[in-house]
Motif scaffolding. Sequence first.
Motif, PDB file in Angstrom:
ATOM      1  N   LYS A  18       0.833  -1.202   0.000  1.00  0.00           N
ATOM      2  CA  LYS A  18       0.000   0.000   0.000  1.00  0.00           C
ATOM      3  C   LYS A  18       0.865   1.247   0.000  1.00  0.00           C
ATOM      4  CE  LYS A  18      -3.868  -1.986   2.553  1.00  0.00           C
ATOM      5  NZ  LYS A  18      -4.692  -1.862   3.748  1.00  0.00           N
ATOM      6  N   GLY A  19       0.487   2.181  -0.823  1.00  0.00           N
ATOM      7  CA  GLY A  19       1.118   3.491  -0.804  1.00  0.00           C
ATOM      8  C   GLY A  19       2.578   3.487  -1.197  1.00  0.00           C
ATOM      9  N   ARG A  20       3.258   4.554  -0.798  1.00  0.00           N
ATOM     10  CA  ARG A  20       4.654   4.736  -1.164  1.00  0.00           C
ATOM     11  C   ARG A  20       5.608   4.562   0.010  1.00  0.00           C
ATOM     12  NH1 ARG A  20       5.596  10.177  -3.651  1.00  0.00           N
ATOM     13  NH2 ARG A  20       4.468  10.853  -1.820  1.00  0.00           N
ATOM     14  N   ARG A  21       5.058   4.400   1.199  1.00  0.00           N
ATOM     15  CA  ARG A  21       5.898   4.247   2.384  1.00  0.00           C
ATOM     16  C   ARG A  21       5.795   2.804   2.872  1.00  0.00           C
ATOM     17  NH1 ARG A  21       4.359   8.372   6.499  1.00  0.00           N
ATOM     18  NH2 ARG A  21       5.552   9.698   5.110  1.00  0.00           N
ATOM     19  N   PRO A  22       6.935   2.113   2.997  1.00  0.00           N
ATOM     20  CA  PRO A  22       6.883   0.730   3.490  1.00  0.00           C
ATOM     21  C   PRO A  22       6.361   0.666   4.924  1.00  0.00           C
ATOM     22  CG  PRO A  22       9.039   1.228   2.562  1.00  0.00           C
ATOM     23  CD  PRO A  22       8.297   2.519   2.651  1.00  0.00           C
ATOM     24  N   SER A  23       5.695  -0.430   5.228  1.00  0.00           N
ATOM     25  CA  SER A  23       5.270  -0.723   6.586  1.00  0.00           C
ATOM     26  C   SER A  23       6.257  -1.730   7.171  1.00  0.00           C
ATOM     27  CB  SER A  23       3.866  -1.328   6.568  1.00  0.00           C
ATOM     28  OG  SER A  23       3.562  -1.890   7.826  1.00  0.00           O
ATOM     29  N   TRP A  24       6.595  -1.569   8.439  1.00  0.00           N
ATOM     30  CA  TRP A  24       7.570  -2.460   9.080  1.00  0.00           C
ATOM     31  C   TRP A  24       6.905  -3.385  10.096  1.00  0.00           C
ATOM     32  CZ3 TRP A  24      11.254  -1.798   5.897  1.00  0.00           C
ATOM     33  CH2 TRP A  24      11.549  -0.540   5.381  1.00  0.00           C
ATOM     34  N   GLY A  25       5.572  -3.498  10.051  1.00  0.00           N
ATOM     35  CA  GLY A  25       4.842  -4.285  11.034  1.00  0.00           C
ATOM     36  C   GLY A  25       5.224  -5.754  11.097  1.00  0.00           C
ATOM     37  N   ALA A  26       5.706  -6.309  10.001  1.00  0.00           N
ATOM     38  CA  ALA A  26       6.079  -7.731   9.993  1.00  0.00           C
ATOM     39  C   ALA A  26       7.449  -7.977  10.611  1.00  0.00           C
ATOM     40  CB  ALA A  26       6.033  -8.288   8.571  1.00  0.00           C
ATOM     41  N   ALA A  27       8.253  -6.933  10.757  1.00  0.00           N
ATOM     42  CA  ALA A  27       9.574  -7.084  11.365  1.00  0.00           C
ATOM     43  C   ALA A  27       9.417  -7.138  12.881  1.00  0.00           C
ATOM     44  CB  ALA A  27      10.478  -5.926  10.977  1.00  0.00           C
ATOM     45  N   ALA A  28      10.059  -8.101  13.502  1.00  0.00           N
ATOM     46  CA  ALA A  28      10.023  -8.188  14.965  1.00  0.00           C
ATOM     47  C   ALA A  28      10.778  -6.990  15.552  1.00  0.00           C
ATOM     48  CB  ALA A  28      10.649  -9.493  15.431  1.00  0.00           C
ATOM     49  N   PRO A  29      10.322  -6.451  16.675  1.00  0.00           N
ATOM     50  CA  PRO A  29      11.022  -5.323  17.295  1.00  0.00           C
ATOM     51  C   PRO A  29      12.410  -5.743  17.794  1.00  0.00           C
ATOM     52  CG  PRO A  29       9.268  -6.111  18.723  1.00  0.00           C
ATOM     53  CD  PRO A  29       9.146  -6.870  17.433  1.00  0.00           C
ATOM     54  N   GLY A  30      13.277  -4.763  17.940  1.00  0.00           N
ATOM     55  CA  GLY A  30      14.655  -5.014  18.340  1.00  0.00           C
ATOM     56  C   GLY A  30      14.844  -5.927  19.536  1.00  0.00           C
TER      57      GLY A  30
END
Length: 143
Positions: free
Chosen positions: A83-95
């Motif tokens: 979606k859109g032009r900005r990637p979403s990072w929701g699938a990446a586990a937090p640090g």
Amino acid sequence: MRVVLQRASRAQVSIDGQVVGQLPAPGLVALVGVTHGDDAATADKLAAKTWNLRILEDEKSASDVNAPILAISQFTLYADTHKGRRPSWGAAAPGPVSEPIVDAYVAALRKLGAHVETGHFGADMQVELVNDGPVTIILDSEH
């Protein structure tokens, strides 16, 4: 978990102009991304695949020729660009979740006998490499 493997004739990772890890000989660069649900068992599985995958010259594996590995954490492997032009990072586990799993991947490679160098988790790193072949393989724990 995703690992992008690149066969490299040389590679290094720098932070603020200082080299913090490099391949001492031709080997593999492993860009490592972690998603939700990954664990140490996932890291062990992909480390074994990395070490034994026959992608070096003459269909040899890193384990066959004791090739070094430069492992670098890269959460952007889980970018969602649908979606859109900005990637979403929701699938990446937090640090706090992903760092121990990246560390487990590196530890598993070392336990298998690999010489492994790394970057620094979460740092702004500059990665330089000469992709040999070019050969680039994507390992994904979900496939």
